[in-house]
Design a protein around this motif. Structure first.
Motif, short mmCIF file in Angstrom:
data_model
loop_
_atom_site.label_atom_id
_atom_site.label_comp_id
_atom_site.label_asym_id
_atom_site.label_seq_id
_atom_site.Cartn_x
_atom_site.Cartn_y
_atom_site.Cartn_z
N GLU A 170 39.13 41.49 31.15
CA GLU A 170 40.26 41.42 30.24
C GLU A 170 39.84 40.55 29.05
O GLU A 170 38.92 39.74 29.18
CB GLU A 170 41.48 40.84 30.97
N ARG A 186 41.59 31.71 37.72
CA ARG A 186 41.66 32.48 38.96
C ARG A 186 42.70 33.56 38.76
O ARG A 186 43.59 33.45 37.93
CB ARG A 186 42.02 31.57 40.13
N TRP A 187 42.58 34.63 39.53
CA TRP A 187 43.58 35.69 39.43
C TRP A 187 43.74 36.30 40.82
O TRP A 187 42.99 35.94 41.74
CB TRP A 187 43.17 36.74 38.38
N GLY A 188 44.69 37.24 40.97
CA GLY A 188 44.90 37.89 42.26
C GLY A 188 45.16 36.87 43.35
O GLY A 188 45.99 36.00 43.20
N GLY A 216 43.31 34.54 44.09
CA GLY A 216 42.90 33.22 43.62
C GLY A 216 41.60 32.68 44.20
O GLY A 216 41.34 31.50 44.13
N HIS A 252 37.26 43.75 35.80
CA HIS A 252 37.80 45.07 36.16
C HIS A 252 36.77 46.09 36.56
O HIS A 252 37.03 46.96 37.36
CB HIS A 252 38.64 45.62 35.00
N ARG A 291 39.84 50.17 24.32
CA ARG A 291 41.10 50.20 25.07
C ARG A 291 42.05 51.26 24.54
O ARG A 291 42.73 51.93 25.32
CB ARG A 291 41.77 48.83 25.03
N PRO A 298 52.11 38.61 43.36
CA PRO A 298 50.93 38.27 42.55
C PRO A 298 50.81 39.24 41.38
O PRO A 298 51.35 40.33 41.43
CB PRO A 298 49.78 38.47 43.53
N ALA A 299 50.09 38.80 40.35
CA ALA A 299 49.89 39.69 39.21
C ALA A 299 49.06 40.88 39.64
O ALA A 299 47.96 40.70 40.16
CB ALA A 299 49.17 38.92 38.09
N LEU A 303 46.53 44.05 39.40
CA LEU A 303 45.30 44.12 38.61
C LEU A 303 45.53 44.90 37.31
O LEU A 303 44.86 44.67 36.32
CB LEU A 303 44.18 44.76 39.45
N ILE A 344 48.05 44.73 35.30
CA ILE A 344 49.17 44.11 34.60
C ILE A 344 49.09 44.32 33.09
O ILE A 344 50.10 44.51 32.42
CB ILE A 344 49.27 42.60 34.94
N GLN A 345 47.88 44.35 32.53
CA GLN A 345 47.78 44.56 31.09
C GLN A 345 48.26 45.96 30.71
O GLN A 345 48.96 46.12 29.71
CB GLN A 345 46.32 44.40 30.63
N ILE A 372 48.10 34.01 42.33
CA ILE A 372 48.32 33.75 40.91
C ILE A 372 49.40 34.69 40.38
O ILE A 372 49.31 35.90 40.58
CB ILE A 372 47.01 34.00 40.13
#
Lengths: 682, 259
Positions: A13, A149-151, A153, A162, A190, B31-32, B34, B36-37, B101
């Protein structure tokens, strides 16, 4: 064994520009080190990228690791084996480390005696087997200013990952990064090319992405962007105001750069240029345009990430800029209504430093420090007032410039207004210095106030930590003195700053201690400053003789010594002065007794020194060091050489010996007051 | 949908772009996901904007609330240069690492409406049939600006700050004292006896009281840090108390086994 191009693309991203810069800057060396460690032969490594992808392209990546075949030196024989050849711990451990049996160890004689050696032979594995682990390690080491962190974490990276493309030639490398399995599926722009596509071969990468509307090579993207900016500027009848920051920011916000040219109401040109440019640059990342005469045009250039419907995009951007400029005009009008005069008292509410009090108190100290110069004193009263203006709250980088603008508009004396702006100069390397004496005095006093205050309460820079930018402040004083309209007496300036603190009963410590510490600090910065152009020993020799006052006096000493070094007489004289200094330094001063001078060579030297010494001292006292040293070179070379050739100084007769030492001591003292010749290395 | 109040941004209704109160449409995805964008971009379509006709960009903009000990990384989203949303991946709340998150999308409604209705002055927005935003909110802005900057009773606000801070601690059984390394000290050991939600209200009240005092110019720079520290302390308390309470209840909303 065939070498192939290797490709790694990490699809993410949108990364901030500083993140892309930090990752791409580090990736080639990081990956190169990993490959070298793993004995994988490779050619050039390039890092490419956009906000949405970080890419490595490696030329000629080998198919297999190189075989390992090396002889390793181990412990001394005595430490490894008993007399009878039974292996001890040393031998067993060494063999284990190499992964070979103890019997395979050999003994060889070396310069240091017999030592144990072993061989490590390991056939190289296919890189396809080695890369997965190597890539995972490399991935974890890519540096970012901040990780997220994401998801669930568990993984940290600059932004969520991605997709991952990893190919060696045409073959997918079996790797997994951040929980994403590597494949050959990449993605284009994009919005302009949203469909994903498969890459057949690593060599096709840059071209295929170009087709998918992504210029992945930052150099190419920059070239295209600049071409389009320049073309658009020319079409608008102007030229862009060059700005490396904007180029970098815009470059890292788009995958395929396009440029639009927008317009704003010419009525906004009444705002100070700095404000309009600040709004365009700071908030919107737009390039401002000037016409051939240097006048700001009511046009701007924006780099956008699409070539579709430019008229809609221009309309949108015009509207945003209009609102932003209206906001800025509102601030400027409010500020002007309030006036600099009304802002100044509010500085009492703004903390300069907890122990050193408010900015208002600081302004009053500056007034005190420059009290002899009415223009500087009035500027000191107002120079910080714009810090509480609305516009500087919005654009901190406009401090000083806005103060001058408001001052001029409210009828403040133009020289005072100029000093308000210029007292911030130089803001950094490459920036100019104040142009008037009053502005320079205030600029110096402002820095002296910060230096004395911070040193006084123990906030001394250490290592890389210099939160109050005291090194820069010091360099600022040095540059103002050397390049500006007035000289600076460092000690007197700092003493005045200290007195101003004491008058306010601030806890800045004992005067002599603070000034002593700052004298050392200044000497360190002066050394660093001049060492860029002159040898260190020359700088040290002059600093040694310099009393810590006038900066230009130090400059004059350096210039004189530097010129002196270019004279043919230099080497011989330098050696003679050093000798004179060393043998005479412990002799108490006293007049040379002519009656005790027996040798013709010492009589000649004494006579020459009698006729020349006073003139040398006069020149030196007047700061004319070059004249002093030229005189020395012309007059002293021959007699002093002859003296050391013909006269034996350390004779038995104490009176004669002391007399000779006094002659040398007198010469050495005069010269040492100009520069410490004994500190010169050659 | 939340009103967002920023006392220091008040402009007495004179500025066409700045308000001390505006409205945000906030979406939390926890959670967010994947994608999300992409979901966000699709939401622009729902709003009546075709992303293919515009320049849409994700521009770095991290979010931080020092008083709440919360921060996240993300972007402001630009639509033709206009900041229309804030996009944040929450990393910490109340000083506690978030897991999982959450992704937060915040749509600035006035901005978006101005863009959709093609007006330059927020007060010219059509709020409902034939009713302008200005008719509803202009007087509101003037009154609140005057209140926040000039008329708010400073002593009363300081007193209320103290009282809500004390109330907050009392409801949670949180001691005024701190332990080693600023650790919280609990007078009430049982997580289920603490009234976390009312306590959280008190935190929000303190935070707003602080903002009003700040706009009123009643808090000096040195005191500022101390006040922020006090709010952060109770915000941390609420966060820890909340976590302890959910844990004591067995995390009832977490349906899948935690790995």
């Amino acid at each position: 064994m065939s070498a192939e191009t290797f490709l790694l693309e990490i699809g993410v991203e949108e990364l901030p520009s500083s993140f892309v810069a930090s990752a791409l800057g580090a990736m080639p060396a990081l990956f190169g080190a990993e490959l070298d460690n793993a004995r994988i032969d490779h050619g050039a490594i390039r890092a490419l990228g956009t906000p949405r992808r970080l890419t490595l392209l490696v030329e000629g990546l080998a198919e297999r690791q190189a075989d390992l075949a090396e002889k390793v030196s181990g412990p001394p024989k005595a430490a490894a084996f008993e007399e009878d050849g039974t292996p001890k711990k040393g031998a067993i451990g060494f063999a284990k480390k190499l992964g070979i049996p103890v019997e395979a160890l050999t003994i060889e004689d070396t310069d240091k005696g017999p030592y144990v050696f072993g061989r490590r032979d390991e056939p190289g594995a296919p890189v396809a087997e080695v890369l997965p682990e190597l890539l995972a390690r490399f991935f974890g080491r890519i540096p970012f200013p901040k990780s997220m962190r994401w998801g669930d974490g568990h993984i940290a990276f600059g932004r969520p990952v991605h997709w991952v493309v990893c190919l060696r030639g045409g073959a997918v490398v079996d790797a997994e990064l951040a929980g994403v399995k590597a494949g050959r599926a990449s993605r284009g722009h994009r919005f302009l090319s949203p469909a994903g596509f498969d890459l057949d071969h690593a060599d096709a990468y840059v071209e295929r992405l170009r087709e998918a509307r992504v210029l992945v090579d930052p150099a190419e993207r920059e070239r295209v962007m600049l071409e389009r900016l320049e073309a658009a500027a020319a079409q608008a009848g102007g030229a862009m105001i060059e700005d490396a920051f904007l180029v970098g920011e815009n470059l890292s916000m788009v995958e395929e750069p396009h440029v639009i040219c927008g317009t704003f109401d010419a009525a906004f040109l009444e705002l100070p240029d700095e404000v309009s440019i600040g709004v365009m640059r700071g908030h919107q990342r737009y390039f401002a345009l000037r016409d051939a005469a240097g006048k700001l045009l009511p046009r701007y250039l924006a780099v956008v990430n699409t070539d579709r419907s430019p008229e809609i995009i221009i309309r949108g951007n015009d509207r945003v800029l209009r609102a932003r400029l209206a906001d800025a005009r509102f601030f400027v009008e409010e500020d002007r209504e309030r006036g600099l005069e009304a802002m100044a008292p509010q500085l009492d509410q703004v903390v300069f430093q907890a122990k050193l009090g408010s900015v208002g108190e600081r302004a009053r100290r500056l007034m005190e420090a420059v009290a002899d110069d009415p223009v500087a004193k009035e500027a000191a009263r107002l120079c910080k007032a714009d810090l509480v203006s609305l516009i500087v709250g919005e654009f901190p980088e406009l401090q000083g410039q806005m103060g001058r603008f408001y001052a001029e508009r409210s009828g403040v004396d133009l020289e005072v207004a100029r000093a308000i702006e210029e007292h911030y100069l130089p803001r950094g390397a490459g920036d100019g210095v104040p142009t008037t004496a009053s502005a320079a005095r205030l600029a110096v006093a402002e820095r002296a106030d910060a230096l004395v205050g911070c040193f006084g309460i123990g906030l001394v820079p250490s290592g890389s930590a210099d939160p109050f930018a005291l090194r820069r402040a010091t360099l600022g004083v040095i540059r103002v003195a050397l390049e500006g309209p007035i000289d600076v007496d460092v000690r007197a300036t700092l003493a005045a700053a200290h007195a101003a603190y004491e008058a306010q009963a601030k806890p800045v410590g004992a005067r002599d201690e603070v000034l002593q510490a700052l004298d050392e600090f200044f000497r360190g910065r002066l050394r660093a400053h001049f060492a860029a152009e002159l040898p260190g020993d020359v700088v040290d020799a002059c600093l040694g003789a310099w009393a810590g006052g006038s900066v230009r006096d130090l400059r004059a000493r350096l210039d004189a010594l530097d010129a002196f070094r270019g004279l043919p007489a230099y080497e011989a004289l330098a050696v003679a002065f050093k000798r004179a200094y060393n043998i005479a330094k412990d002799v108490p001063p006293g007049d040379v007794d002519a009656a005790l001078l027996t040798e013709p060579a010492e009589q000649a030297l004494a006579e020459r020194w009698r006729s020349v010494g006073a003139r040398v001292e006069e020149h030196a006292a007047a700061g004319h060091y070059q004249e002093a040293l030229t005189l020395v070179a012309e007059e002293l070379r021959e007699p002093i050489d002859r003296f050391f050739e013909e006269v034996f100084v350390m004779v038995e007769d104490e009176a004669v010996r002391t007399n000779r030492l006094r002659l040398l001591g007198s010469i050495a003292r005069t010269l040492t007051a100009i520069a410490h010749f004994h500190l010169l290395s050659a | 949908m939340e009103p967002s109040r920023r006392p220091t941004d008040g402009r007495y209704g004179d500025n066409p772009n700045r308000l001390q109160q505006f409205h945000q449409f906030q979406v939390i995805l926890k959670p967010a996901p994947l994608d999300i964008q992409q979901l966000y971009v699709d939401s622009l379509v729902a709003m009546g904007t075709n992303p293919d006709e515009h320049d849409i960009r994700f521009v770095e903009d991290d979010w931080e609330s020092p008083t709440l000990g919360a921060w996240g990384l993300g972007w402001q989203v630009w639509l033709d240069g206009l900041e229309i949303s804030q996009f944040t991946y929450f990393q910490q709340v109340g000083g506690i690492d978030c897991s999982p998150i959450s992704g937060e999308l915040t749509y600035g409604l006035e901005r978006i409406a101005m863009y959709l209705q093609d007006v330059d002055d927020v007060y010219d927005l059509e709020y409902a049939n034939g009713i302008k935003y200005g008719e509803l909110f202009k007087r509101n802005e003037w009154e609140w600006s005057t209140y926040n900057f000039e008329r708010a009773d400073v002593a009363l606000h300081f007193r209320h700050f103290d009282e809500y801070e004390a109330e907050c601690r009392r409801l949670m059984g949180l001691s005024e004292k701190k332990g080693k390394g600023n650790a919280l000290i609990w007078d009430e050991a049982d997580p289920l006896q603490r009234l976390v939600l009312p306590a959280y209200d008190c935190v929000v009240k303190c935070s707003h009281l602080f903002n009003v005092l700040d706009a009123r110019g009643a808090i000096s720079v040195t005191e500022r840090q101390r006040f922020i520290g006090r709010v952060r302390h109770i915000a941390r308390g609420v966060s820890e108390a909340w976590l302890a309470q959910r844990e004591a209840l067995g995390f009832p909303l977490v349906k899948e086994a935690r790995s």
